[in-house]
Scaffold this motif. Structure first.
Motif, PDB file in Angstrom:
ATOM      1  N   PHE A  76      -8.449  -7.685   0.403  1.00  0.00           N
ATOM      2  CA  PHE A  76      -9.221  -7.061   1.302  1.00  0.00           C
ATOM      3  C   PHE A  76     -10.821  -7.308   0.962  1.00  0.00           C
ATOM      4  N   ARG A  93      -3.858  -6.466  -3.064  1.00  0.00           N
ATOM      5  CA  ARG A  93      -4.952  -5.520  -2.449  1.00  0.00           C
ATOM      6  C   ARG A  93      -6.351  -6.023  -2.620  1.00  0.00           C
ATOM      7  N   GLU A 107      -7.045   1.963  -3.953  1.00  0.00           N
ATOM      8  CA  GLU A 107      -5.766   1.164  -3.988  1.00  0.00           C
ATOM      9  C   GLU A 107      -5.818   0.298  -4.951  1.00  0.00           C
ATOM     10  N   LEU A 108      -6.764  -0.637  -5.099  1.00  0.00           N
ATOM     11  CA  LEU A 108      -7.076  -1.636  -6.328  1.00  0.00           C
ATOM     12  C   LEU A 108      -7.125  -1.052  -7.449  1.00  0.00           C
ATOM     13  N   PRO A 110      -9.530   0.946   0.146  1.00  0.00           N
ATOM     14  CA  PRO A 110      -9.090  -0.282  -0.673  1.00  0.00           C
ATOM     15  C   PRO A 110      -9.341  -0.390  -2.082  1.00  0.00           C
ATOM     16  N   THR A 111     -10.597   0.172  -2.443  1.00  0.00           N
ATOM     17  CA  THR A 111     -11.049   0.159  -3.774  1.00  0.00           C
ATOM     18  C   THR A 111     -10.256   1.116  -4.721  1.00  0.00           C
ATOM     19  N   LEU A 139       0.975  -1.143  -0.029  1.00  0.00           N
ATOM     20  CA  LEU A 139       0.058   0.039  -0.026  1.00  0.00           C
ATOM     21  C   LEU A 139       0.964   1.239   0.180  1.00  0.00           C
ATOM     22  N   TRP A 157     -14.799   0.470   2.472  1.00  0.00           N
ATOM     23  CA  TRP A 157     -14.676  -0.266   1.180  1.00  0.00           C
ATOM     24  C   TRP A 157     -13.836   0.763   0.293  1.00  0.00           C
TER      25      TRP A 157
END
Length: 416
Positions: free
Chosen positions: A414, A411, A295-296, A292-293, A20, A289
């Protein structure tokens, strides 16, 4: 081809970076509010308690456990050594802990190291601490309520924040320097976000530094000096963020000429500037959410940029299409920038616009540095036989895609 192999080796070295690239600052932030008076300086400091106590853990005893640091006790949980706050020790003698905390801060003024006097201290479980973005909030946080909430159960040391008010009887002070001596040996400590807000003669200057602050930071009334610290952090955020570096590289190798490169970089700049501002001021989803979304999606965007870099160019609308695509991808990266910065600045923090602008300038300079370093190599390779450039570009794109695929898998965990 030797420069290409060296470059690719460095590129693969990015895999050793953390997965991350953002959102790592929620427990390693130190905020300092510094006020001036004829008597001297007052510092209101917030820092994680673990930064103070981690290095005070003693050697291993006969029970196989290390001697606990002051104000803590240890126990094994699921095979791991855990450190808890000893609330009874804290409530019986909080002054000693306050002195330990004050002793980790060095403040020099008028050419001399100043003696610290502890005025007050409060501890808060992480997540329940009051605001600390403004001077009034900092003053309230260091004096209001009990030293520690008595109703709280067992608490890990790493889940406690320490607020401290220190006074330095240095007389009238204009310029001074500040540093920290603690070295807790914690993961991520080199990325500690330090914020220093200096209040003097009706002016508020905000300074920013990364790391443990072992090297003194000079604080003055200069607005330029304060802004420059945020410019430096913006540059670091780009150059030390492997996902940003990979995306900029893919933009560079996909550009046909300088005009095409300018279209890509400008689009990315506009995109991330918009969402940097929106995200910073809270105009974004707040659900667990969302981060992480983002980052993905950033990892996926690198794969897309790598594919786009090796596709045959659209001769008619290629630059316009690239501008639109990089603008959209820039929107994602901008949220990453804004969430990182929002950890240390809040909307009601002083000089927020100046700090935000200076950070964004640093981001642009970081991108420009990568372009200046890589673009000449691209031009050199294009002058070689066609297979050399095509092979080199494909190799960079494949490496970037492979690295990004690893991040996508990690990632995506998660959501599983």
């Amino acid at each position: 081809m030797r420069p290409v192999f060296i470059f690719l080796a460095a590129l693969f070295g990015l895999l050793s970076h953390p997965v991350l690239a953002h959102f790592k600052l929620n427990q390693n932030v130190r905020v300092h509010h510094v006020t001036h008076s004829d008597a001297g300086l007052d510092v209101y400091l917030r820092m994680p308690l673990s930064y103070l106590l981690s290095e005070l853990v003693g050697p291993e005893g006969q029970d196989g456990l290390p001697v606990p640091a002051p104000y803590t006790y240890n126990q094994i949980e699921d095979g791991a050594l855990m450190h808890y706050l000893d609330q009874a020790a804290l409530l019986s003698d909080p002054d000693r802990l306050a002195i330990l905390a004050a002793d980790t801060v060095d403040l020099s003024a008028i050419g001399q190291l100043q003696l610290a006097t502890v005025m007050s201290m409060r501890l808060y479980p992480l997540g329940s601490e009051p605001g600390f973005a403004t001077l009034s909030e900092a003053q309230d946080a260091t004096t209001a309520g009990d030293v520690y909430p008595t109703a709280v159960g067992e608490t890990y040391v790493g889940d406690v924040m320490l607020d401290l008010h220190i006074s330095y009887a240095a007389g009238p002070v204009g310029t001074y320097s500040m540093s920290h001596r603690s070295n807790p040996g914690l993961p991520g400590q080199d990325e500690t976000a330090n914020l220093i807000l200096d209040y003097n003669n009706g002016q508020i200057r905000t300074f920013r530094a990364t790391g443990l602050m072992h090297d003194p930071i000079t604080i003055s009334g200069s607005a330029t000096a304060a802004a420059s610290t945020f410019v430096v952090e913006g540059i670091r955020h780009i150059l030390e963020g492997p996902d940003h570096v990979l995306f900029v590289l893919c933009m560079i190798i996909g550009a046909l000429n300088l005009k095409s490169l300018l279209a890509r970089v400008t689009g990315f700049t506009l995109g991330h500037t918009v969402t940097l501002i929106l995200g910073f001021f809270g105009i974004a989803p707040s659900g667990a959410w969302f981060i992480p979304t983002v980052e993905l999606a950033i990892a996926v965007s690198i794969i897309y940029a790598a594919v786009m870099a090796v596709q045959p160019p659209d001769q008619e609308h290629g630059d316009l299409k690239a501008f639109a695509i990089t603008s959209g991808i820039g929107l994602l990266h901008g949220f990453g920038f804004s969430f990182m910065l929002h950890q240390i600045l809040r909307v009601d923090a002083p000089n927020v616009w100046q700090s935000l602008l200076a950070f964004n300038v640093g981001v642009e300079l970081g991108q420009l540095m990568i372009v200046v370093l890589v673009w000449p190599l691209v031009l050199f390779l294009r002058k070689q036989p066609g297979r050399v450039w095509i092979g080199s570009r494909a190799a960079v794109a494949v490496c970037a895609s492979l690295i990004a695929m690893v991040w996508v898998v990690e990632r995506a965990e998660f959501f599983l």
